[in-house]
Design a protein around this motif. Structure first.
Motif, mmCIF file in Angstrom:
data_model
loop_
_atom_site.group_PDB
_atom_site.id
_atom_site.type_symbol
_atom_site.label_atom_id
_atom_site.label_comp_id
_atom_site.label_asym_id
_atom_site.label_seq_id
_atom_site.Cartn_x
_atom_site.Cartn_y
_atom_site.Cartn_z
ATOM 1 N N ALA A 308 56.598 -6.552 6.673
ATOM 2 C CA ALA A 308 55.663 -6.572 8.349
ATOM 3 C C ALA A 308 56.215 -5.411 8.683
ATOM 4 O O ALA A 308 57.290 -4.357 8.714
ATOM 5 C CB ALA A 308 56.616 -8.091 8.842
ATOM 6 N N SER A 309 55.421 -4.657 9.516
ATOM 7 C CA SER A 309 54.974 -3.551 9.585
ATOM 8 C C SER A 309 54.401 -3.821 11.233
ATOM 9 O O SER A 309 53.073 -3.712 11.139
ATOM 10 C CB SER A 309 54.564 -2.038 8.689
ATOM 11 O OG SER A 309 54.878 -0.743 9.279
ATOM 12 N N TRP A 310 54.421 -2.836 12.581
ATOM 13 C CA TRP A 310 53.833 -2.633 13.306
ATOM 14 C C TRP A 310 54.198 -0.969 13.589
ATOM 15 O O TRP A 310 55.560 -1.169 14.283
ATOM 16 C CB TRP A 310 53.958 -3.358 14.441
ATOM 17 C CG TRP A 310 53.885 -5.281 14.309
ATOM 18 C CD1 TRP A 310 52.824 -4.888 14.123
ATOM 19 C CD2 TRP A 310 54.330 -6.102 15.097
ATOM 20 N NE1 TRP A 310 52.771 -6.958 13.331
ATOM 21 C CE2 TRP A 310 53.764 -7.612 14.262
ATOM 22 C CE3 TRP A 310 54.949 -6.599 15.860
ATOM 23 C CZ2 TRP A 310 53.221 -8.405 16.014
ATOM 24 C CZ3 TRP A 310 55.128 -7.269 16.607
ATOM 25 C CH2 TRP A 310 54.151 -8.817 16.155
ATOM 26 N N PRO A 311 52.964 -0.623 14.808
ATOM 27 C CA PRO A 311 53.280 0.534 15.179
ATOM 28 C C PRO A 311 54.467 0.714 16.378
ATOM 29 O O PRO A 311 53.725 -0.393 17.761
ATOM 30 C CB PRO A 311 51.908 1.335 15.351
ATOM 31 C CG PRO A 311 50.864 0.000 15.618
ATOM 32 C CD PRO A 311 52.223 -0.999 14.655
ATOM 33 N N PRO A 312 55.265 1.224 17.462
ATOM 34 C CA PRO A 312 55.333 1.700 18.536
ATOM 35 C C PRO A 312 53.998 1.573 19.631
ATOM 36 O O PRO A 312 53.221 2.289 18.523
ATOM 37 C CB PRO A 312 56.054 2.672 18.485
ATOM 38 C CG PRO A 312 55.857 3.877 17.543
ATOM 39 C CD PRO A 312 55.526 2.254 16.180
ATOM 40 N N PHE A 313 53.985 1.668 20.178
ATOM 41 C CA PHE A 313 53.082 2.088 21.348
ATOM 42 C C PHE A 313 53.790 2.488 22.726
ATOM 43 O O PHE A 313 54.485 2.298 23.422
ATOM 44 C CB PHE A 313 52.382 0.872 21.685
ATOM 45 C CG PHE A 313 52.903 -0.666 23.331
ATOM 46 C CD1 PHE A 313 52.629 -0.498 23.952
ATOM 47 C CD2 PHE A 313 53.393 -1.457 22.556
ATOM 48 C CE1 PHE A 313 52.906 -1.100 24.893
ATOM 49 C CE2 PHE A 313 54.568 -2.362 23.653
ATOM 50 C CZ PHE A 313 53.442 -2.191 24.264
#
Length: 398
Positions: A308-313
């Motif tokens: 899994a990979s999500w960007p910071p925001f």
């Protein structure tokens, strides 16, 4: 306008609490309970108040949320209020001093799992939608209310179904109803997750030949991961003030006592930042795996499988919808700060789609994801008025 909104919010609070109580009394633990009962409570309320809504389903056809859509009479961007109505597990029910599905009010607190996260917010958002319905012709764009489930599993099935729905208008921004009154959460660390598979020769634990099993090699790997060199916090004055963080979250290997295992899987969670992203996290973890293989060679290289990979925001305080939330709070005399949160949330998923989000402003609480979850009701009118004013601002409604 502000004074009128506060008076109106106070008048609406009793109805908001009644709906929240009904939601709490329907167990909806993510991945454990069926979501039909809790969503049916919402469907009945929305129908009784003539609010247009429809069910959302995932790719497998499972029910994962409800979507309320109120179109304005003038062109403009759409905005979304989002609150999950599934919850964390109960944990040790014997440790609770009241039933996790109590849904009662004691000492000014609404009690039960989901009171804070986020059934009270869901009930509030439904009422705000009902407030806007009679004045929809004067709105620019539109308002959606996402009442999603499959959030606490980490799958975010409701949010994904909404974003993938060809009938739904992609929102310009989303306001997520997580609790806590001190901050408007305008950002969050991202994540990169992987499973590391450690190999070794198998053998009998009683053999005269010394065999270093996969669990022992994995133990050394964990030590290397725990001491890996990550960047420290950024300098003072930076809005995104959190450093990256690496955690080993699970270890699976071996069975019984008589066999030295040939495989052990280690789960690694890396929280990322704008200065240390997913590529950096993967490079670091692969470097550590290579160090293990050089120090304690095995029959095969340690395998790194990204899962899994999500960007910071992060929004700046002048960007919408953060600006509308912060301004609304200030107009009501509520002192809040723009905060970047450590945990990831639906805001990260939205950021990956280019959608701005705030991820928290709500009533004070205790016991979130723990025992004796409860939400303070004294501040509900203020919180209601903040969201109501923010939405009116975004929709350019007088």
């Amino acid at each position: 306008m502000t004074e009128d909104l506060v008076v109106h919010a106070a008048a609406r609070s009793a109805s908001v609490v009644r709906l929240a109580q009904e939601l709490i009394r329907r167990a909806s633990r993510g991945g454990l309970d069926g979501y039909g009962p809790v969503l049916s409570v919402l469907e009945n309320w929305l129908s009784a108040h003539s609010l247009p809504h429809r069910r959302l389903h995932d790719e497998a056809g499972d029910l994962v949320g409800l979507l309320v859509e109120i179109a304005g009479g003038q062109p403009g961007p759409w905005w979304t209020l989002d609150a999950c109505v599934d919850t964390a597990p109960f944990g040790d029910e014997e440790a609770w001093s009241f039933s996790p599905v109590a849904g009662d009010i004691v000492g000014g607190f609404l009690r039960g799992r989901g009171a804070a996260d986020s059934k009270l917010a869901a009930a509030m958002y439904c009422h705000i939608a009902a407030d806007l319905l009679p004045v929809a012709d004067g709105m620019c764009g539109g308002l959606a209310v996402l009442l999603d489930v499959d959030e606490h599993t980490g799958g975010f099935g409701g949010a994904r179904a909404y974003l993938n729905d060809p009938q739904a208008v992609t929102p310009a921004g989303v306001m997520i109803g997580y609790p806590g009154m001190d901050d408007v959460v305008v950002g969050g660390r991202g994540l990169w997750r992987a499973t590391l598979t450690v190999a070794a020769e198998s053998g009998h634990s009683g053999s005269s030949r010394k065999v270093l099993g996969a669990v022992s090699r994995a133990a050394r790997l964990i030590r290397l991961l725990d001491t890996a060199d990550l960047p420290g916090p950024p300098g003072a004055g930076t809005l995104f003030a959190l450093p990256p963080k690496l955690s080993v979250t699970a270890v699976h290997g071996g069975e019984g006592f008589s066999v030295t295992p040939d495989r052990c899987d280690v789960n690694v969670d890396v929280r990322t930042t704008p200065a240390f992203g997913a590529d950096d996290a993967e490079a670091l973890v692969r470097q550590v795996a290579a160090e293990l293989d050089a120090e304690l060679p095995g029959p095969a290289a340690t395998r790194v499988t990204s899962v899994a990979s999500w960007p910071p925001f992060q929004l700046q305080p002048h960007e919408q919808p953060a600006a509308a939330m912060l301004d609304a709070a200030a107009c009501l005399g509520i002192t809040v700060r723009a905060k970047t949160a450590g945990p990831s949330n639906i805001g990260n998923l939205l950021a990956g789609r280019g959608i701005s989000a705030t991820a928290g402003f709500g009533v004070p609480y205790s016991g979130l994801h723990g025992i004796d979850e409860r939400a303070s009701l004294a501040e509900l009118p203020q919180v209601y008025a903040v969201y109501h004013r923010a939405v009116l601002t975004l929709l350019h409604t007088p």
